[in-house]
Write an enzyme that holds these catalytic residues in place. Structure first.
Site, PDB file in Angstrom:
ATOM      1  N   GLY A  48       2.667  -1.140   4.325  1.00 56.13           N
ATOM      2  CA  GLY A  48       2.709   0.280   3.989  1.00 56.13           C
ATOM      3  C   GLY A  48       4.137   0.746   3.788  1.00 56.13           C
ATOM      4  O   GLY A  48       4.736   0.562   2.725  1.00 56.13           O
ATOM      5  N   GLY A  49       4.703   1.336   4.837  1.00 52.97           N
ATOM      6  CA  GLY A  49       6.035   1.941   4.769  1.00 52.97           C
ATOM      7  C   GLY A  49       7.088   1.091   4.079  1.00 52.97           C
ATOM      8  O   GLY A  49       7.820   1.573   3.206  1.00 52.97           O
ATOM      9  N   HIS A  58      -9.744   1.111   4.572  1.00 50.73           N
ATOM     10  CA  HIS A  58      -8.499   1.317   5.320  1.00 50.73           C
ATOM     11  C   HIS A  58      -8.757   2.267   6.478  1.00 50.73           C
ATOM     12  O   HIS A  58      -9.561   3.198   6.355  1.00 50.73           O
ATOM     13  CB  HIS A  58      -7.417   1.880   4.383  1.00 50.73           C
ATOM     14  CG  HIS A  58      -6.060   1.871   5.010  1.00 50.73           C
ATOM     15  ND1 HIS A  58      -5.672   2.833   5.916  1.00 50.73           N
ATOM     16  CD2 HIS A  58      -5.026   1.005   4.896  1.00 50.73           C
ATOM     17  CE1 HIS A  58      -4.440   2.544   6.326  1.00 50.73           C
ATOM     18  NE2 HIS A  58      -4.029   1.439   5.724  1.00 50.73           N
ATOM     19  N   ASN A 104       0.873  -1.176   0.000  1.00 44.91           N
ATOM     20  CA  ASN A 104       0.000   0.000   0.000  1.00 44.91           C
ATOM     21  C   ASN A 104       0.910   1.226   0.000  1.00 44.91           C
ATOM     22  O   ASN A 104       1.476   1.571   1.030  1.00 44.91           O
ATOM     23  CB  ASN A 104      -0.892  -0.050   1.256  1.00 44.91           C
ATOM     24  CG  ASN A 104      -1.724   1.202   1.434  1.00 44.91           C
ATOM     25  OD1 ASN A 104      -1.788   2.054   0.544  1.00 44.91           O
ATOM     26  ND2 ASN A 104      -2.356   1.323   2.599  1.00 44.91           N
ATOM     27  N   TRP A 105       1.030   1.835  -1.165  1.00 47.24           N
ATOM     28  CA  TRP A 105       1.973   2.955  -1.290  1.00 47.24           C
ATOM     29  C   TRP A 105       1.430   4.252  -0.697  1.00 47.24           C
ATOM     30  O   TRP A 105       2.136   5.253  -0.639  1.00 47.24           O
ATOM     31  CB  TRP A 105       2.351   3.170  -2.767  1.00 47.24           C
ATOM     32  CG  TRP A 105       3.146   2.045  -3.365  1.00 47.24           C
ATOM     33  CD1 TRP A 105       3.550   0.888  -2.743  1.00 47.24           C
ATOM     34  CD2 TRP A 105       3.654   1.963  -4.709  1.00 47.24           C
ATOM     35  NE1 TRP A 105       4.266   0.098  -3.617  1.00 47.24           N
ATOM     36  CE2 TRP A 105       4.343   0.735  -4.826  1.00 47.24           C
ATOM     37  CE3 TRP A 105       3.582   2.804  -5.823  1.00 47.24           C
ATOM     38  CZ2 TRP A 105       4.969   0.329  -6.015  1.00 47.24           C
ATOM     39  CZ3 TRP A 105       4.197   2.407  -7.015  1.00 47.24           C
ATOM     40  CH2 TRP A 105       4.883   1.184  -7.103  1.00 47.24           C
ATOM     41  N   LYS A 106       0.161   4.225  -0.286  1.00 45.12           N
ATOM     42  CA  LYS A 106      -0.479   5.428   0.287  1.00 45.12           C
ATOM     43  C   LYS A 106      -0.246   6.644  -0.618  1.00 45.12           C
ATOM     44  O   LYS A 106      -0.126   6.472  -1.835  1.00 45.12           O
ATOM     45  CB  LYS A 106       0.022   5.647   1.720  1.00 45.12           C
ATOM     46  CG  LYS A 106      -0.158   4.385   2.565  1.00 45.12           C
ATOM     47  CD  LYS A 106      -0.059   4.610   4.029  1.00 45.12           C
ATOM     48  CE  LYS A 106      -0.286   3.278   4.739  1.00 45.12           C
ATOM     49  NZ  LYS A 106      -0.277   3.383   6.181  1.00 45.12           N
ATOM     50  N   GLU A 161      -5.614  -5.015  10.340  1.00 39.62           N
ATOM     51  CA  GLU A 161      -4.581  -4.021  10.630  1.00 39.62           C
ATOM     52  C   GLU A 161      -4.904  -3.275  11.927  1.00 39.62           C
ATOM     53  O   GLU A 161      -5.717  -2.338  11.920  1.00 39.62           O
ATOM     54  CB  GLU A 161      -4.519  -2.989   9.497  1.00 39.62           C
ATOM     55  CG  GLU A 161      -4.173  -3.566   8.152  1.00 39.62           C
ATOM     56  CD  GLU A 161      -3.620  -2.510   7.206  1.00 39.62           C
ATOM     57  OE1 GLU A 161      -2.485  -2.681   6.759  1.00 39.62           O
ATOM     58  OE2 GLU A 161      -4.303  -1.496   6.957  1.00 39.62           O
ATOM     59  N   GLU A 173      -7.163   4.671   7.611  1.00 37.82           N
ATOM     60  CA  GLU A 173      -6.928   6.094   7.299  1.00 37.82           C
ATOM     61  C   GLU A 173      -8.114   6.687   6.559  1.00 37.82           C
ATOM     62  O   GLU A 173      -8.475   7.841   6.768  1.00 37.82           O
ATOM     63  CB  GLU A 173      -5.615   6.245   6.501  1.00 37.82           C
ATOM     64  CG  GLU A 173      -4.406   6.039   7.403  1.00 37.82           C
ATOM     65  CD  GLU A 173      -3.179   5.478   6.694  1.00 37.82           C
ATOM     66  OE1 GLU A 173      -3.103   5.520   5.462  1.00 37.82           O
ATOM     67  OE2 GLU A 173      -2.282   4.983   7.413  1.00 37.82           O
TER      68      GLU A 173
HETATM   69  P1  PGA Z   1       2.534   0.277   7.652  1.00 34.51           P
HETATM   70  O1  PGA Z   1       1.112   0.490   6.945  1.00 34.51           O
HETATM   71  O2  PGA Z   1       3.109  -0.996   7.117  1.00 34.51           O
HETATM   72  O3  PGA Z   1       3.338   1.492   7.277  1.00 34.51           O
HETATM   73  O4  PGA Z   1       2.288   0.199   9.128  1.00 34.51           O
HETATM   74  C1  PGA Z   1       0.246  -0.576   6.726  1.00 34.51           C
HETATM   75  C2  PGA Z   1      -1.041  -0.079   6.123  1.00 34.51           C
HETATM   76  O5  PGA Z   1      -1.535   0.975   6.537  1.00 34.51           O
HETATM   77  O6  PGA Z   1      -1.614  -0.725   5.236  1.00 34.51           O
END
Ligand code: PGA
Length: 256
Positions: free
Chosen positions: A241-242, A102, A10-12, A174, A104
């Site tokens: 994510g990160g 998600h 997930n590149w956000k 998550e 967020e």
């Molecule tokens: P993260 O993010 O690996 O940076 O904790 C995961 C996500 O939000 O899908």
């Protein structure tokens, strides 16, 4: 049970077009020596504006080892919905998966369980795979309501779906307190909730559906934590994510 693990990046809200193409090209190089049939399913979810560039890089490479997702969609087909992107449009851009719900999006953009359910229905009706996110806050964990909260998110998200549709879907567990914090859930915590999600699906649907659906763990997954997490019986890969923006992602995919 032979569920194929699925590892999604997930590149956000990161990367311009050229950077996105570079990132997926680097990843495909890292995966060059992996046996396609034996490796996990690998998915990347860039921002909408980079879908074309990433899809083109993937087509040019022709290795077929990475698939495309987007990070959100709207449940209507078209119309006066300024700023939204439909499932048909995502599919047209090459997406085979769509992340929905998600934390967020729930926190900053008001995505509700009801919207997640409408999106899941629409996504499945278009033959796309929804990656349905769920997870508890630190406060919910500390007050002992994790399982009931997750069960209510899952039941709401899947409401009205057929067992066949559920079996094709992916759930990403998550814990909100683990996202982007570097504070990964313990293997036991992650396995426990993923097992509870599977039990909830067995209760609402049946054992075969629960055995078929893939459940990912997400939240600060790294190349160090991935092998143990993904070896758990109810964890079928991860939503990353990160670490998906770094060369680490290739190592995560190659966790075995
Ligand atoms: P993260 O993010 O690996 O940076 O904790 C995961 C996500 O939000 O899908």
């Amino acid at each position: 049970m032979s569920r194929r693990p699925v590892i999604a990046g997930n590149w956000k809200m990161h990367k311009l077009q050229a950077e996105s193409a570079q990132l997926v090209n680097d990843l495909m190089k890292e995966l060059k020596d992996l046996d396609k049939a034996a490796m996990p399913e690998v998915v990347v979810a860039p921002v909408f504006t980079s879908l074309y560039a990433v899809n083109k890089a993937m087509t040019d490479c022709g290795c077929g080892k990475v698939r495309l997702a987007c990070q959100n969609c709207y449940f209507e087909t078209q119309g006066a919905f300024t700023g939204e992107v439909s499932v048909e449009m995502a599919k047209d851009a090459g997406c085979e998966y769509i992340i929905i719900g998600h934390s967020e999006r729930r926190q900053y953009f008001g995505e509700t369980d009801e919207m997640v359910n409408k999106k899941a229905k629409k996504i499945l009706s278009e033959g796309i795979v929804p990656i349905i996110c769920c997870g508890e806050s630190l406060e919910q964990r500390e007050s002992g309501v994790t399982d009931s909260h997750i069960a209510s998110q899952i039941k709401a998200a899947l409401e009205g779906l057929t067992p066949e549709e559920v079996a094709k879907s992916i759930i990403a567990y998550e814990p909100i307190w683990a996202i982007g914090t570097g504070k990964v859930a313990t293997t036991e915590q992650a396995q426990e909730v993923c097992a509870a999600i599977r039990a909830c699906i067995a209760e609402v649907y049946d054992d075969a559906t629960a055995e078929a659906i893939r459940i990912q763990y997400g939240g600060s997954v790294s190349a160090d934590s991935a092998p143990e997490l993904f070896a758990q019986p109810d964890i079928d890969g991860g939503l990353v994510g990160g670490a998906s923006l770094k060369p680490d992602f290739g190592k995560i995919v190659n966790y075995k």
